[in-house]
Write a protein that holds these residues in place. Structure first.
Motif, PDB file in Angstrom:
ATOM      1  N   ARG A  96       0.840  -1.200   0.000  1.00 17.30           N
ATOM      2  CA  ARG A  96       0.000   0.000   0.000  1.00 17.30           C
ATOM      3  C   ARG A  96       0.876   1.252   0.000  1.00 17.30           C
ATOM      4  NH1 ARG A  96      -5.536   1.995  -0.010  1.00 17.30           N
ATOM      5  NH2 ARG A  96      -5.006   4.172  -0.008  1.00 17.30           N
ATOM      6  N   ASN A 101      -2.473   4.458  -4.332  1.00 12.50           N
ATOM      7  CA  ASN A 101      -3.797   3.971  -4.696  1.00 12.50           C
ATOM      8  C   ASN A 101      -3.810   3.206  -6.004  1.00 12.50           C
ATOM      9  OD1 ASN A 101      -5.358   4.686  -2.556  1.00 12.50           O
ATOM     10  ND2 ASN A 101      -5.646   6.782  -3.268  1.00 12.50           N
ATOM     11  N   LYS A 104      -1.071  -0.842 -10.074  1.00 13.49           N
ATOM     12  CA  LYS A 104       0.061  -1.149 -10.963  1.00 13.49           C
ATOM     13  C   LYS A 104       0.860   0.127 -11.206  1.00 13.49           C
ATOM     14  CE  LYS A 104      -2.746  -3.634 -13.588  1.00 13.49           C
ATOM     15  NZ  LYS A 104      -3.557  -4.321 -12.610  1.00 13.49           N
ATOM     16  N   THR A 163      -7.809  -4.608  -3.877  1.00 16.06           N
ATOM     17  CA  THR A 163      -7.117  -4.805  -5.142  1.00 16.06           C
ATOM     18  C   THR A 163      -5.850  -5.613  -4.879  1.00 16.06           C
ATOM     19  OG1 THR A 163      -5.960  -2.748  -4.792  1.00 16.06           O
ATOM     20  CG2 THR A 163      -7.921  -2.662  -6.165  1.00 16.06           C
ATOM     21  N   LEU A 164      -5.289  -6.161  -5.929  1.00 18.99           N
ATOM     22  CA  LEU A 164      -4.064  -6.940  -5.769  1.00 18.99           C
ATOM     23  C   LEU A 164      -2.923  -6.177  -6.440  1.00 18.99           C
ATOM     24  CD1 LEU A 164      -5.543 -10.417  -6.707  1.00 18.99           C
ATOM     25  CD2 LEU A 164      -5.124  -9.560  -4.425  1.00 18.99           C
ATOM     26  N   VAL A 166       0.554  -5.089  -7.955  1.00 14.92           N
ATOM     27  CA  VAL A 166       1.680  -5.802  -8.567  1.00 14.92           C
ATOM     28  C   VAL A 166       2.785  -4.790  -8.803  1.00 14.92           C
ATOM     29  CG1 VAL A 166       2.448  -7.183 -10.516  1.00 14.92           C
ATOM     30  CG2 VAL A 166       0.093  -7.345  -9.756  1.00 14.92           C
ATOM     31  N   THR A 259       3.965  -9.526  -5.622  1.00 17.79           N
ATOM     32  CA  THR A 259       2.546  -9.237  -5.497  1.00 17.79           C
ATOM     33  C   THR A 259       2.063  -9.978  -4.264  1.00 17.79           C
ATOM     34  OG1 THR A 259       0.386  -9.355  -6.551  1.00 17.79           O
ATOM     35  CG2 THR A 259       1.901 -11.139  -7.022  1.00 17.79           C
TER      36      THR A 259
END
Lengths: 356, 353
Positions: A96, A101, A104, A163-164, A166, A259
């Motif tokens: 984070r 925010n 990617k 969200t994930l 990366v 990730t």
């Protein structure tokens, strides 16, 4: 006879013997197990590879966690089962900070060291939360940490708005170093991180009273209180130290794949960490502990895992093999069995004398 | 006494922490992915939110739908699925939608009963478990509510629902295996990394490959292991094969995360992968980052598991409203497989989740 007794009585005996058995087994089955080769990775750097390197590499997180888990076990007489979930939280907090925010990011929003420090603080706070419940509210450690075990992964998902994130190599090539290789150094970085953690804890145990205080609180809380220690503060401290270990493990875990997947990252690692402490011959009911034994225990578990992978044992059957190890350990360390064994020894001795 | 106080305190602490999550989760919403985190609290299991605003006196024209879904936190697939539904069932499209989320069957059934009492026109359901739905669906039928299943089927009589919109996991596997067969390698030495054993996705995607390996002499499984959707486990499994020195030229991972873990192991061992390289990398689910890997030619194939069911549901409701009938009970969605050689940026934007 005496020297043999001394060796078997030593706490390092069990984990080292287990390590030796595994090594012998692999040597007999396939000597190629111990081959280490130097090759080039896809970034063009020379790196070492082989099963032994894999064990040292993948076992790092577990060894680091075993350090904290040993202290918690010794001080509180219980275990923290939330470490996997808190790794998810720490990793999520780190990403984070790095990504802001944007899941990617084209470039990092903060230096990695800042993100790592934030993650340390977050993990230590969660450790303090667990520690407070255990030390001040006198809740069973397993029950107290069950809260984070259940809620932790959801909290981790919430930190990143579900969200994930990366981190692509173009955003930061150096983020992958912590779980991979630093260019020019052929040994995986997690190995160095684990060694640094071990050196730090060795120095702390040598030059402070942490070890002594922890053990005395674990052995007898009220008498250590009468001797001027603050058992609650020491229990709390052990959980905070475990929190720090968790943050370091989270850094390695997240860096390995750049990730995070909240529901599976470091899944069931708490059980392995507890098993490492048990394999080290430490009493799970608290009190005396042996740090090197726990750390070797962690590598034994990784050795076992890697061996089973090598022989293509179905990986969902791995826990069953670990369960066998646990059963053996628990049975062997049960007072009833110990008494019986020592009785048996005496009988054999007596029999030997008669024959002589 | 002491224990009771403690228990109360503890539960209070838990409640407060959960509430904190909920409120922050809402306000922190960045609007990415269609604001999918909307009103879901991260720690709790059920939440019911009504998304329509209060302009509803003219709502006679609006179609009332009650949507029961799994928790959007479950996976990227679910997040995309939820965002898609939220985008479709808006007032602008003529719907008044209420959402209920739970991963537990009994809580979903309770939510369904509530929707029936509220008198919704349509009940849209992605059931957590296949069993236990008969009586509540019967109630819905008696109340004149049409039930449409999406994403997951249930063990109930077909007459109890209007339609069921699902993914065909076996077909996903077949599409992928056919694509792989089309690559014309002289020998296929496959590292097969499976998902959680027994899940529908695992069974479907494994089945097709297993059949092919059995049928063709030139197809071999170097190893077949479950990594339980876990990237690190996949990395260790592939690392183990590399350490053993066995040769392989295909990685068939049943989701994107595991393919990523496998690629990490390849990278550190200096094995080239992607289009025209030594090892073919295949994944599933079409995460946006995975499709970008395809675009960069680092991976070769990604199979879609379509989370976008809303347009299908919308079509069915429109048909029913205009008095038409649905010819097929079970509707299988179109699912694509993307090839790195032909994928475009537009595909990534449209199909990435």
């Amino acid at each position: 006879m005496n020297t043999l007794k001394k060796i078997t009585k030593n706490q390092l005996f069990i984990p080292l013997a287990a390590l030796l058995i595994l090594a012998m087994f692999n040597l007999i089955m396939d000597p190629g197990f111990f081959k280490i080769t130097l090759g080039q990775n896809n970034m063009g750097n020379y790196v070492l590879s082989g099963y032994l390197i894999t064990i040292l590499d993948s076992g790092s997180e577990l060894a680091i966690l075993a350090i904290g888990m040993t202290l918690v076990t010794a001080a509180s007489g219980g275990q923290d089962i939330s470490v996997g979930a808190v790794i998810a939280i720490g990793g999520s907090a780190m990403l984070r900070v790095l990504c802001g925010n944007d899941p990617k990011p084209a470039q990092l929003h903060a230096p990695i060291i800042v993100a790592f420090l934030v993650s340390c603080i977050v993990c230590m706070l969660f450790g303090a939360f667990n520690g407070t419940l255990v030390a001040y509210f006198k809740i069973q450690p397993m029950v107290a940490t069950l809260i984070m075990y259940t809620a932790g992964r959801s909290i981790a998902a919430w930190i990143n708005n579900n969200t994930l994130p990366v981190i692509s190599p173009t955003a930061s090539p150096s983020f992958a170093y912590f779980g991979g290789f630093i260019p020019g150094i052929p040994i995986p970085t997690p190995v160095f991180i684990a060694i640094i953690c071990m050196i730090i804890i060795a120095l702390v145990l040598k030059f402070t009273n942490l070890g002594l205080y922890t053990q005395s609180v674990g052995i007898n809380e009220s008498s250590s209180k009468l001797n001027g220690l603050n058992p609650q503060a020491i229990k709390l401290l052990s959980f905070v130290i475990l929190g720090l270990c968790v943050a370091v493990a989270a850094l390695i875990k997240v860096s390995r794949i750049q990730t995070i997947n909240y529901s599976v990252i470091a899944k069931d690692i708490e059980m392995d960490a507890i098993l490492a402490v048990a394999l080290g011959g430490n009493a799970l009911s608290g009190g005396k502990f042996n740090m090197p034994a726990s750390i070797i225990g962690a590598y034994v578990i990784q050795f076992l895992t890697t061996t089973l992978y090598k022989f293509k044992v179905q990986s969902d059957a791995l826990p069953a093999y670990k369960a066998v190890v646990v059963i053996l350990l628990v049975v062997l360390s049960a007072p009833v069995v110990r008494e019986y064994l020592s009785g048996l020894k005496k009988k054999i001795k007596a029999g030997g004398k008669e024959v002589a | 006494m002491k224990k009771r106080v403690l228990a109360t305190l503890l539960s209070a602490v838990m409640l407060v922490s959960l509430a904190a999550c909920g409120s922050n989760g809402g306000s922190n919403d960045t609007g990415s992915a269609g604001g999918s985190t909307g009103g879901s609290t991260s720690g709790s299991t059920t939440t019911t939110t009504t998304t329509t605003t209060d302009s509803g006196s003219s709502s006679g024209a609006l179609i009332k739908v009650g949507i029961i879904n799994n928790d959007p936190n479950e996976s990227g697939y679910r997040t995309a699925n939820d965002a898609d539904l939220k985008a479709m069932f808006t007032e602008a499209n003529g719907y008044e939608a209420s959402f209920a989320y739970s991963l537990k069957n009994d809580e979903q059934i309770t939510a369904a009963q509530k929707f029936i009492q509220d008198g919704v026109d349509y009940l849209l359901l992605s059931a957590a478990d296949t069993a236990g739905w008969d009586s509540v669906l019967k109630d819905a039928q008696d109340a004149g509510i049409s039930v449409i299943l999406f994403d997951r089927t249930i063990d109930a009589d077909e007459s109890l629902y209007e339609a069921s919109i699902v993914s065909d996991m076996a077909k996903e596997g077949e599409t992928a295996v056919n694509w792989l067969a089309g690559q014309g390698l002289s020998e296929y030495n496959v590292i097969h990394i499976q998902g959680v054993m027994g899940s529908a996705a695992q069974q479907g995607r494994t089945g097709a490959l297993d059949d092919k390996v059995k049928a063709e002499a030139s197809w071999n499984l170097v190893t077949q292991q479950t990594a339980e959707w876990n990237a690190e486990k996949a990395q260790q499994i592939v690392q183990s094969v590399i350490d053993s020195g066995e040769s392989f030229n295909v990685i068939y991972a049943e989701n994107d995360d595991m393919a990523k873990g496998a690629v990490a192991a390849l990278d550190s061992a200096g094995i080239s992968h992607g289009v025209g390289k030594d090892v073919i990398v295949m994944g599933f689910d079409c995460n946006k980052w995975a499709l970008e890997e395809l675009l960069n030619k680092n991976w070769n194939y990604d199979g879609q598991c379509n989370p976008f069911q809303a347009s299908y549901i919308d079509e069915i409701i429109k048909t029913l409203e205009s008095g038409g009938t649905i010819s097929q009970k079970t509707i299988i969605m179109d699912e694509k497989g993307f090839d790195a050689a032909t994928i475009t940026q537009a595909d990534v934007d449209q199909y990435g989740i």
